[in-house]
Every structure is written in C-alpha cells, then in structure tokens.
Design a protein around this motif. Structure first.
Motif, mmCIF file in Angstrom:
data_model
loop_
_atom_site.group_PDB
_atom_site.id
_atom_site.type_symbol
_atom_site.label_atom_id
_atom_site.label_comp_id
_atom_site.label_asym_id
_atom_site.label_seq_id
_atom_site.Cartn_x
_atom_site.Cartn_y
_atom_site.Cartn_z
ATOM 1 N N THR A 17 0.926 -1.189 0.049
ATOM 2 C CA THR A 17 0.054 -0.264 0.073
ATOM 3 C C THR A 17 0.921 1.223 -0.124
ATOM 4 N N VAL A 18 1.894 1.169 0.695
ATOM 5 C CA VAL A 18 2.871 2.475 0.746
ATOM 6 C C VAL A 18 3.560 2.356 -0.593
ATOM 7 N N GLU A 19 3.773 1.626 -1.406
ATOM 8 C CA GLU A 19 4.347 1.432 -2.756
ATOM 9 C C GLU A 19 3.492 2.079 -3.725
ATOM 10 N N HIS A 20 2.023 1.467 -3.766
ATOM 11 C CA HIS A 20 0.972 2.011 -4.614
ATOM 12 C C HIS A 20 0.842 3.533 -4.172
ATOM 13 N N ASN A 23 3.598 5.680 -5.546
ATOM 14 C CA ASN A 23 3.746 5.826 -6.811
ATOM 15 C C ASN A 23 2.689 6.318 -7.699
ATOM 16 N N ASN A 24 1.576 6.577 -7.082
ATOM 17 C CA ASN A 24 0.294 7.028 -7.770
ATOM 18 C C ASN A 24 -0.158 8.339 -6.811
ATOM 19 N N GLU A 25 0.954 8.666 -5.995
ATOM 20 C CA GLU A 25 0.756 10.220 -5.445
ATOM 21 C C GLU A 25 -0.738 10.224 -4.675
ATOM 22 N N LEU A 26 -0.935 9.184 -3.762
ATOM 23 C CA LEU A 26 -2.060 9.250 -3.137
ATOM 24 C C LEU A 26 -1.852 9.409 -1.646
ATOM 25 N N PRO A 27 -1.711 10.746 -1.218
ATOM 26 C CA PRO A 27 -1.346 11.136 0.309
ATOM 27 C C PRO A 27 -2.122 10.310 1.185
#
Length: 136
Positions: A17-20, A23-27
C-alpha cells in the motif's frame, strides 16, 4: 498472542500500500497506514513527529513528487519483536531519469485492533560499494 502467516501477509500489504500510494501520489491512502503518534524520518533526514506533521509534509511533497520516478520495495527481513510489534527491513528502489537510487527503510509496525500500523520509520540511502568500503 502469536504471530501467524496472516500477520506477515498483512505486513506485506502495508508495504504494498505504501508503494502504491507513493507511486500514484495518493497521500490519504499513505496516511491511513500510520498511528496518530507515529514517527517518520524521510530519506532526506527530515524528522516528522505525529500524524499531523506527517500529513502536512506528505500533502506538500507527494503531489508531483513522483514525476518521472517509480519506486518499488523488496522485503529483506521481518523481525517480530513481540507478536504485536514488528521491525520490517526493506530495500527501496527508485527508478529515476538518471538511473537507480537505493534506499534502506526500517519500519516498526504495531498491531492495534487487528490492524498493522506504521509506528516508527526511517529511511537512509545506500552507499555504493566503493563508498561502503570507504565508510567501513
């Protein structure tokens, strides 16, 4: 209380989830993984105390911060300090326009109400072999 394969799978899901999120800039996806009193030290050495500081920093840098980059984690080791506390050692690989940058995060996760949360986390850069030999 004992650790199970389910605990390891849940920790791996936090890593994914951290990686996703990065990478997808979802703070907000990233921030929901933290305890409210968490400590986070960035790869650049900025120390952040508590979810409020982590949130302010993340909302400032994450949108646009991954432009031209991608990042992945490789799990190196999980040490269950207690059944509800784990030290997680990762290799962080950034692909940049100039090549690869390697980080070496160490995250301490705590299990609360059945959910593993980021509690005390720090990242450092990895020296290349010549730098590592010189530093030894």
């Amino acid at each position: 209380m004992t650790t199970t394969d389910t605990d390891l799978e849940a920790i791996l899901q936090v890593v994914a989830t951290v990686e996703h999120a990065q990478n997808n800039e979802l703070p907000d996806e990233f921030l929901q993984l933290f305890r409210s009193d968490a400590i986070w030290t960035t790869g650049g050495g900025k120390r952040l105390f508590g979810l409020e500081e982590i949130s302010a920093f993340t909302h400032q840098v994450l949108p646009g911060g991954m432009a031209g980059l991608s990042m992945k984690f490789e799990l190196e080791h999980v040490l269950f300090i207690r059944p509800d506390v784990a030290a997680v050692k990762l290799k962080q690989i950034y692909t940049t326009p100039d090549g690869l940058d390697i980080g070496s995060p160490l995250w301490v996760l705590a299990k609360e109400n059945g959910k593993w949360l980021l509690t005390a986390c720090q990242n450092i850069i990895v020296l290349d072999d010549s730098d590592a030999e010189a530093a030894a």
